[in-house]
Design a protein around this motif. Structure first.
Motif, PDB file in Angstrom:
ATOM      1  N   ARG A 242      42.537  30.355  34.061  1.00 15.34           N
ATOM      2  CA  ARG A 242      43.177  31.579  33.570  1.00 15.34           C
ATOM      3  C   ARG A 242      42.149  32.711  33.569  1.00 15.34           C
ATOM      4  N   PRO A 243      42.472  33.851  34.172  1.00 14.01           N
ATOM      5  CA  PRO A 243      41.585  35.008  34.048  1.00 14.01           C
ATOM      6  C   PRO A 243      41.488  35.453  32.598  1.00 14.01           C
ATOM      7  N   CYS A 244      40.377  36.038  32.234  1.00  9.98           N
ATOM      8  CA  CYS A 244      40.139  36.381  30.836  1.00  9.98           C
ATOM      9  C   CYS A 244      41.132  37.415  30.316  1.00  9.98           C
ATOM     10  N   ASP A 245      41.720  38.241  31.187  1.00 11.34           N
ATOM     11  CA  ASP A 245      42.722  39.218  30.758  1.00 11.34           C
ATOM     12  C   ASP A 245      44.131  38.804  31.158  1.00 11.34           C
ATOM     13  N   GLU A 246      44.282  37.564  31.638  1.00 13.48           N
ATOM     14  CA  GLU A 246      45.573  36.964  31.980  1.00 13.48           C
ATOM     15  C   GLU A 246      46.336  37.750  33.044  1.00 13.48           C
ATOM     16  N   LEU A 247      45.616  38.290  33.993  1.00 12.82           N
ATOM     17  CA  LEU A 247      46.199  38.879  35.195  1.00 12.82           C
ATOM     18  C   LEU A 247      45.519  38.263  36.412  1.00 12.82           C
ATOM     19  N   PRO A 248      46.264  37.971  37.485  1.00 13.17           N
ATOM     20  CA  PRO A 248      45.629  37.421  38.678  1.00 13.17           C
ATOM     21  C   PRO A 248      44.541  38.356  39.207  1.00 13.17           C
ATOM     22  N   VAL A 249      43.592  37.789  39.901  1.00 12.06           N
ATOM     23  CA  VAL A 249      42.518  38.564  40.521  1.00 12.06           C
ATOM     24  C   VAL A 249      42.731  38.490  42.030  1.00 12.06           C
ATOM     25  N   VAL A 250      43.257  39.566  42.593  1.00 15.54           N
ATOM     26  CA  VAL A 250      43.617  39.590  44.014  1.00 15.54           C
ATOM     27  C   VAL A 250      43.208  40.929  44.595  1.00 15.54           C
ATOM     28  N   GLY A 251      42.382  40.892  45.643  1.00 20.51           N
ATOM     29  CA  GLY A 251      41.987  42.126  46.301  1.00 20.51           C
ATOM     30  C   GLY A 251      40.525  42.115  46.711  1.00 20.51           C
ATOM     31  N   PRO A 252      40.020  43.247  47.204  1.00 20.16           N
ATOM     32  CA  PRO A 252      38.625  43.324  47.654  1.00 20.16           C
ATOM     33  C   PRO A 252      37.657  43.369  46.479  1.00 20.16           C
ATOM     34  N   ALA A 281      46.304  39.353  53.769  1.00 18.36           N
ATOM     35  CA  ALA A 281      46.389  39.489  55.231  1.00 18.36           C
ATOM     36  C   ALA A 281      46.709  40.929  55.611  1.00 18.36           C
ATOM     37  N   GLU A 282      47.575  41.594  54.831  1.00 18.59           N
ATOM     38  CA  GLU A 282      47.900  42.985  55.105  1.00 18.59           C
ATOM     39  C   GLU A 282      46.702  43.892  54.850  1.00 18.59           C
ATOM     40  N   LEU A 283      45.924  43.579  53.810  1.00 20.54           N
ATOM     41  CA  LEU A 283      44.712  44.369  53.559  1.00 20.54           C
ATOM     42  C   LEU A 283      43.734  44.270  54.723  1.00 20.54           C
ATOM     43  N   VAL A 284      43.578  43.058  55.246  1.00 20.46           N
ATOM     44  CA  VAL A 284      42.652  42.859  56.363  1.00 20.46           C
ATOM     45  C   VAL A 284      43.142  43.601  57.608  1.00 20.46           C
ATOM     46  N   ARG A 285      44.425  43.517  57.869  1.00 21.38           N
ATOM     47  CA  ARG A 285      44.961  44.079  59.115  1.00 21.38           C
ATOM     48  C   ARG A 285      45.239  45.574  59.034  1.00 21.38           C
ATOM     49  N   HIS A 286      45.794  46.025  57.887  1.00 16.67           N
ATOM     50  CA  HIS A 286      46.244  47.413  57.794  1.00 16.67           C
ATOM     51  C   HIS A 286      45.456  48.249  56.785  1.00 16.67           C
ATOM     52  N   GLY A 287      44.626  47.606  55.968  1.00 13.61           N
ATOM     53  CA  GLY A 287      43.870  48.351  54.973  1.00 13.61           C
ATOM     54  C   GLY A 287      44.655  48.653  53.709  1.00 13.61           C
ATOM     55  N   LYS A 288      45.878  48.174  53.600  1.00 14.76           N
ATOM     56  CA  LYS A 288      46.676  48.379  52.388  1.00 14.76           C
ATOM     57  C   LYS A 288      47.716  47.274  52.273  1.00 14.76           C
ATOM     58  N   ALA A 289      48.198  47.075  51.051  1.00 14.81           N
ATOM     59  CA  ALA A 289      49.246  46.092  50.794  1.00 14.81           C
ATOM     60  C   ALA A 289      50.141  46.665  49.703  1.00 14.81           C
ATOM     61  N   ASP A 290      51.319  47.115  50.070  1.00 15.86           N
ATOM     62  CA  ASP A 290      52.199  47.821  49.136  1.00 15.86           C
ATOM     63  C   ASP A 290      52.649  46.952  47.965  1.00 15.86           C
ATOM     64  N   SER A 291      52.732  45.635  48.166  1.00 12.56           N
ATOM     65  CA  SER A 291      53.216  44.753  47.100  1.00 12.56           C
ATOM     66  C   SER A 291      52.130  44.350  46.113  1.00 12.56           C
ATOM     67  N   LEU A 292      50.884  44.703  46.391  1.00 13.20           N
ATOM     68  CA  LEU A 292      49.766  44.278  45.542  1.00 13.20           C
ATOM     69  C   LEU A 292      49.436  45.360  44.517  1.00 13.20           C
ATOM     70  N   PRO A 293      49.667  45.112  43.222  1.00 11.51           N
ATOM     71  CA  PRO A 293      49.311  46.107  42.203  1.00 11.51           C
ATOM     72  C   PRO A 293      47.800  46.337  42.158  1.00 11.51           C
ATOM     73  N   ARG A 294      47.419  47.581  42.039  1.00 15.21           N
ATOM     74  CA  ARG A 294      45.985  47.894  41.940  1.00 15.21           C
ATOM     75  C   ARG A 294      45.378  47.241  40.694  1.00 15.21           C
ATOM     76  N   ALA A 295      46.210  46.997  39.684  1.00 10.91           N
ATOM     77  CA  ALA A 295      45.721  46.373  38.447  1.00 10.91           C
ATOM     78  C   ALA A 295      45.199  44.962  38.679  1.00 10.91           C
ATOM     79  N   PHE A 296      45.553  44.332  39.811  1.00  9.77           N
ATOM     80  CA  PHE A 296      45.086  42.979  40.107  1.00  9.77           C
ATOM     81  C   PHE A 296      43.703  42.971  40.766  1.00  9.77           C
ATOM     82  N   TRP A 297      43.251  44.113  41.266  1.00  7.69           N
ATOM     83  CA  TRP A 297      41.980  44.137  42.002  1.00  7.69           C
ATOM     84  C   TRP A 297      40.822  43.728  41.092  1.00  7.69           C
TER      85      TRP A 297
END
Length: 308
Positions: A242-252, A281-297
C-alpha cells in the motif's frame, strides 16, 4: 480520480476478456456496514460519489440482522479465470533469472545492472516492483508499505442465490472480505487486525489458522451461509503493498522521466494494473495519457525523497 480510474480499468479489462472469448462470472461489489460509525462514514462517501455520477447506493440489508446496519453497493465486479487471461495478454517475453541490482540513468538511456553480473541497456525502464521499488529508487524508500494478510477457500451449506457468482463482499472497514467463486463455494480472507500491528510493515506473511477460523466463522455466520467446510491446503498468506498516501504510484519518476513506475494498486491490481500498463505505454509513445490522473505521478512524493 481513484474511483474513476478503477472503474475505467475494470471496464477495459472486461471488454478485453469478452473480445478474447474469456468467460466471466459477473457479480457486484458490496460493503456490509456493521455499526453506526461505519454507516455514517459510508453515507458521506456515497453522497460524494453519487454527486460525481457513480452508481453507488446505500440500502438496508435484505435480511433481519442486528449486526448489519446497512449495505453499500459499489457497482459491478467479476470473476476472471486466471490461466486464459494471462495466456491472452500477449506473446511470452524472455525471462531473466536474476534480480535487478541497480538502475543507472545516463544521457543515452538507462543501464540495468543484474545480480548475475549482466548489464542491460534501454532507452526507458518501467518498474512494477511494488515493495522492492525503494531498493532501486532510494527517493521512494518510504512510499510503499507492506502488510500481511491471508485467505482460504471454503464450501458452504447454503447457496445464497441472491448473491451472484463473482461478487465481492467486504466488512469491518474492508478488514474482512469474501468472493463467491462458485455456487456454495467462497474465498474468504482478512482479519489482519488480529496480527501484530495489524500486519503493517511485516517482512513476511504466514498463514495463521486461528485467524482463518475466526474470520471464516464470522463471515459465514453474518451472511447466513450455514455450516462450512474448509478446503484442505487452500489457505494462502500474502504480503500486500500500500502506498503511504493510499493512491497508486503511476507515471514518470521525478528527476528522470526515462524511469516510469506502475505500483501500489491498493489490492486492485488486475483492473488498475491493466489500465496503468495502457497509460504507461501511451506516455512512452505519445508523451501523454489522458486517463492517468496527475495525482498518481511519483512527483507527489518528492518531499519524502528529500528527507531520506
Amino acid at each position: 480520480d481513484m474511483w474513476r480510474f478503477g472503474n475505467e480499468g475494470y471496464d477495459g479489462l472486461v471488454n478485453f476478456c469478452e473480445e478474447e472469448g474469456i468467460r466471466l462470472s459477473h457479480g457486484q461489489r458490496f460493503r456490509y456496514l456493521n455499526g453506526p460509525g461505519e454507516a455514517e462514514e459510508a453515507a458521506k462517501a456515497v453522497a460524494q460519489l453519487q454527486a460525481q455520477g457513480f452508481p453507488v447506493t446505500l440500502t438496508k440489508p435484505p435480511w433481519d440482522k442486528a449486526d448489519v446496519n446497512s449495505v453499500q453497493t459499489d457497482g459491478p465486479s467479476c470473476l476472471i479465470p486466471k490461466e486464459p487471461l494471462f495466456a491472452r495478454l500477449g506473446e511470452p517475453v524472455p525471462t531473466i533469472k536474476a534480480r535487478v541490482q541497480e538502475l543507472k540513468p545516463h544521457k543515452d538511456g538507462v543501464s540495468v545492472a543484474l545480480t548475475s553480473g549482466d548489464v542491460l541497456q534501454g532507452q526507458m525502464v518501467i518498474l512494477g516492483t511494488h515493495l522492492s521499488t525503494g531498493e532501486l529508487i532510494p527517493e521512494l524508500n518510504e512510499v510503499f508499505i507492506s502488510f500481511a494478510d491471508q485467505w482460504e477457500r471454503v464450501t458452504v451449506a447454503n447457496d445464497s442465490e441472491d448473491i451472484p457468482v463473482g461478487s465481492v463482499i467486504s466488512m469491518n472497514h474492508t478488514y474482512e472480505w469474501g468472493t463467491k467463486i462458485a455456487p456454495k463455494e467462497w474465498a474468504i480472507g482478512g482479519g489482519r487486525y488480529l496480527r501484530h500491528m495489524a500486519g503493517i510493515e511485516a517482512p513476511t506473511a504466514e498463514f495463521d489458522d486461528d485467524i482463518a477460523q475466526k474470520t471464516t466463522h464470522k463471515f459465514t455466520s453474518l451472511l447466513g451461509l450455514g455450516p462450512y467446510k474448509r478446503l484442505v491446503d487452500s489457505g494462502r498468506a500474502f504480503l500486500g503493498c500500500r502506498p503511504c498516501d493510499e493512491l497508486p504510484v503511476v507515471g514518470p519518476m521525478f528527476g528522470d522521466g526515462r524511469i516510469l513506475l506502475g505500483a501500489g494498486y491498493m489490492q486492485n491490481g488486475l483492473s488498475c494494473g491493466f489500465l496503468a500498463g495502457k497509460c504507461l505505454a501511451e506516455l512512452v509513445r505519445h508523451g501523454k495519457a489522458d486517463s492517468l490522473p496527475r495525482a498518481f505521478w511519483p512527483e507527489r512524493q518528492r518531499s519524502l525523497g528529500e528527507q531520506s
